[in-house]
Design a protein around this motif. Structure first.
Motif, mmCIF file in Angstrom:
data_model
loop_
_atom_site.group_PDB
_atom_site.id
_atom_site.type_symbol
_atom_site.label_atom_id
_atom_site.label_comp_id
_atom_site.label_asym_id
_atom_site.label_seq_id
_atom_site.Cartn_x
_atom_site.Cartn_y
_atom_site.Cartn_z
ATOM 1 N N UNK A 64 -17.130 18.597 -5.661
ATOM 2 C CA UNK A 64 -18.404 18.582 -6.380
ATOM 3 C C UNK A 64 -18.865 19.986 -6.755
ATOM 4 N N UNK A 65 -18.230 21.007 -6.155
ATOM 5 C CA UNK A 65 -18.711 22.381 -6.276
ATOM 6 C C UNK A 65 -17.963 23.172 -7.349
ATOM 7 N N UNK A 66 -18.665 24.142 -7.900
ATOM 8 C CA UNK A 66 -18.110 25.050 -8.903
ATOM 9 C C UNK A 66 -16.807 25.652 -8.390
ATOM 10 N N UNK A 67 -15.709 25.343 -9.069
ATOM 11 C CA UNK A 67 -14.402 25.787 -8.574
ATOM 12 C C UNK A 67 -14.117 27.247 -8.897
ATOM 13 N N UNK A 68 -14.980 27.871 -9.678
ATOM 14 C CA UNK A 68 -14.834 29.298 -9.950
ATOM 15 C C UNK A 68 -15.678 30.136 -8.998
ATOM 16 N N UNK A 90 -13.932 15.253 -1.805
ATOM 17 C CA UNK A 90 -14.524 16.113 -0.785
ATOM 18 C C UNK A 90 -16.039 16.086 -0.962
ATOM 19 N N UNK A 91 -16.727 15.633 0.098
ATOM 20 C CA UNK A 91 -18.127 15.215 0.030
ATOM 21 C C UNK A 91 -18.258 14.097 -1.011
ATOM 22 N N UNK A 92 -17.730 12.919 -0.699
ATOM 23 C CA UNK A 92 -17.584 11.863 -1.705
ATOM 24 C C UNK A 92 -18.884 11.321 -2.280
ATOM 25 N N UNK A 93 -20.005 11.517 -1.587
ATOM 26 C CA UNK A 93 -21.266 10.983 -2.088
ATOM 27 C C UNK A 93 -22.140 12.050 -2.732
ATOM 28 N N UNK A 94 -21.602 13.257 -2.860
ATOM 29 C CA UNK A 94 -22.380 14.327 -3.483
ATOM 30 C C UNK A 94 -22.561 14.036 -4.969
ATOM 31 N N UNK A 95 -23.808 14.034 -5.452
ATOM 32 C CA UNK A 95 -24.006 13.844 -6.899
ATOM 33 C C UNK A 95 -23.595 15.109 -7.637
ATOM 34 N N UNK A 96 -23.178 14.978 -8.898
ATOM 35 C CA UNK A 96 -22.978 13.705 -9.564
ATOM 36 C C UNK A 96 -21.475 13.391 -9.661
ATOM 37 N N UNK A 97 -20.649 14.429 -9.666
ATOM 38 C CA UNK A 97 -19.236 14.249 -9.984
ATOM 39 C C UNK A 97 -18.515 13.359 -8.988
ATOM 40 N N UNK A 98 -18.581 13.689 -7.706
ATOM 41 C CA UNK A 98 -17.819 12.918 -6.717
ATOM 42 C C UNK A 98 -18.278 11.468 -6.674
ATOM 43 N N UNK A 99 -19.574 11.266 -6.667
ATOM 44 C CA UNK A 99 -20.090 9.902 -6.632
ATOM 45 C C UNK A 99 -19.633 9.098 -7.841
ATOM 46 N N UNK A 100 -19.633 9.725 -9.017
ATOM 47 C CA UNK A 100 -19.224 9.026 -10.234
ATOM 48 C C UNK A 100 -17.722 8.742 -10.247
ATOM 49 N N UNK A 101 -16.909 9.705 -9.795
ATOM 50 C CA UNK A 101 -15.468 9.468 -9.708
ATOM 51 C C UNK A 101 -15.187 8.296 -8.769
ATOM 52 N N UNK A 102 -15.866 8.275 -7.634
ATOM 53 C CA UNK A 102 -15.677 7.189 -6.674
ATOM 54 C C UNK A 102 -16.066 5.850 -7.294
ATOM 55 N N UNK A 103 -17.108 5.834 -8.089
ATOM 56 C CA UNK A 103 -17.552 4.601 -8.740
ATOM 57 C C UNK A 103 -16.453 4.002 -9.614
ATOM 58 N N UNK A 104 -15.754 4.848 -10.367
ATOM 59 C CA UNK A 104 -14.806 4.347 -11.362
ATOM 60 C C UNK A 104 -13.366 4.313 -10.877
ATOM 61 N N UNK A 105 -13.055 4.921 -9.739
ATOM 62 C CA UNK A 105 -11.670 4.985 -9.274
ATOM 63 C C UNK A 105 -11.247 3.678 -8.618
ATOM 64 N N UNK A 106 -10.113 3.145 -9.056
ATOM 65 C CA UNK A 106 -9.556 1.929 -8.471
ATOM 66 C C UNK A 106 -8.316 2.228 -7.628
ATOM 67 N N UNK A 107 -8.043 3.500 -7.396
ATOM 68 C CA UNK A 107 -6.896 3.880 -6.588
ATOM 69 C C UNK A 107 -7.236 3.904 -5.111
#
Length: 391
Positions: A8-12, A96-113
């Motif tokens: 969820x965090x700035x990778x730079x 990593x931190x799967x419920x952190x808004x917004x990116x991780x939470x949204x990826x988890x919502x749509x991921x079927x893997x």
């Protein structure tokens, strides 16, 4: 396996979670897996992962738990996320931190893997959205999509399990023992006979630098041959600390600012004593691993995260947080006891071997297989001709 590592965090921007994901990417790629890192990035050209990096979202600085989190808070990430997941077809999506808004939470919502979550935080309410019925309901919905829960330490496990249902497995952070090793050269200019006390970390209030400065002021009167080296980024608090040093007429206090990853082991090698005076909210202690990897004796606050990594009188002297007096007493003891320093350094070198990144990465790969409940085939989990196993 094709693996997505989602931050969820700035990778730079430097940070513990970012470093953790970078290390996993490197180890998994070495083992022949196809890895993609998904994260927001303020400066994509700083990431240096090439096509393995998929930027989604623009990070913003958000105050959180005594620190600043650089996360994406955009509400319009869904189309991009769906497109990426459909194109890449990951076997494992490791958030990593799967419920952190917004990116991780949204990826988890749509991921079927196969979705795996690693929980890094300790005592940070913002990570779990608790407090409102709607967000609590959303958390439970997201959690049902997780096939596995990893915590980086027992304190992180205890905190996460208070908010998130499920069985948690503790797999710790790691350290690169090839990069952090006792054979590196010390930084030039510090080999003048002074006893070097080192701090490494972001200059935030919770890192406890003000207590270390106060302890150093107590010691400097008795030991004029000591030096304090403060390594880490930060602007506002650095100015305050530098003013405090001038006001107290303290000598031999060095603020280096942030240093490169290549230089960091050399600063540890320069140190005679490493000090980590954080006041709390630490789920782990990566800096403790780095110091142990160089065989350095440690003085550390007895917060739960640090206590999960080192033991009092073995690898470190543990002191109560918020106490400059206790810090000064522990440093005083190590300054005067070279045999104790050597014993602690040797114990740290032995302890840190279990945290080598290749060891930790293989434990995580094993966990993927265990959590898959048959969804990952044995052929898909083969690594250079051998099945992944920690046995």
């Amino acid at each position: 396996m094709k693996i997505a590592l989602v931050s969820p965090y700035d990778f730079a921007h430097p940070g513990g979670v970012v470093s953790h994901i970078r290390a996993l990417d490197e180890e998994f790629t070495k083992l022949g897996h196809d890895v993609r890192v998904i994260a927001p990035a303020a400066r994509k050209n700083w990431v240096t992962l090439g096509e393995r990096f998929i930027p989604i979202g623009k990070p913003r600085s958000i105050p959180a738990s005594g620190s600043i989190s650089r996360i994406s808070i955009s509400l319009h990430l869904a189309p991009t996320i769906q497109k990426v997941l459909a194109r890449e077809r990951f076997d494992v999506v490791h958030l990593h931190e799967p419920f952190m808004p917004m990116l991780c939470s949204a990826v988890l919502r749509f991921s079927d893997g196969l979705n795996i979550g690693t929980f890094h935080a300790y005592a940070s309410r913002s990570v779990y959205w608790v407090g409102w019925p709607l967000t609590t309901l959303l958390l439970h919905r997201r959690n049902r999509k997780l096939a596995g829960h990893i915590a980086v330490s027992e304190p992180a496990k205890q905190y996460a399990s208070a908010h998130v249902r499920g069985e948690f497995t503790v797999i710790p952070n790691g350290v690169d023992l090839c990069h952090f090793n006792p054979q590196v050269l010390p930084m030039p200019g510090y080999d003048d006979g002074k006893i070097n006390i080192l701090f490494v970390g972001r200059l935030e209030r919770r890192k406890g630098v003000k207590y270390l400065l106060s302890a150093y002021a107590r010691l400097k009167k008795e030991y004029p041959n000591i030096r304090l080296i403060i390594v880490g980024p930060g602007v506002t608090l650095r100015k305050r600390y530098e003013w405090l040093v001038r006001f107290q007429h303290l000598k031999d206090v060095v603020f280096t600012g942030g240093v490169s990853y290549d230089e960091l082991p050399r600063y540890y090698q320069t140190a005679d004593i490493f000090c980590a005076p954080a006041t709390g909210k630490e789920s782990f202690g990566i800096v403790l691993l780095e110091a142990m990897a160089l065989g350095k004796p440690i003085v550390a606050s007895s917060n739960p995260g640090y206590a999960s990594v080192v033991k009092h009188e073995e690898q470190a002297l543990m002191v109560p947080p918020h106490s400059s007096v206790a810090l000064a007493e522990a440093l005083h003891r190590l300054i005067n006891d070279k045999a104790l320093c050597a014993r602690m350094g040797a114990c740290g070198l032995k302890t840190v071997q279990q945290y080598d990144w290749p060891v930790v990465a293989r434990r995580i790969l094993d966990y993927y297989v265990q959590a898959s409940d048959g969804r990952l085939s044995q052929e898909n989990c083969m690594v250079q001709g051998a099945y992944v196993s920690s046995d």
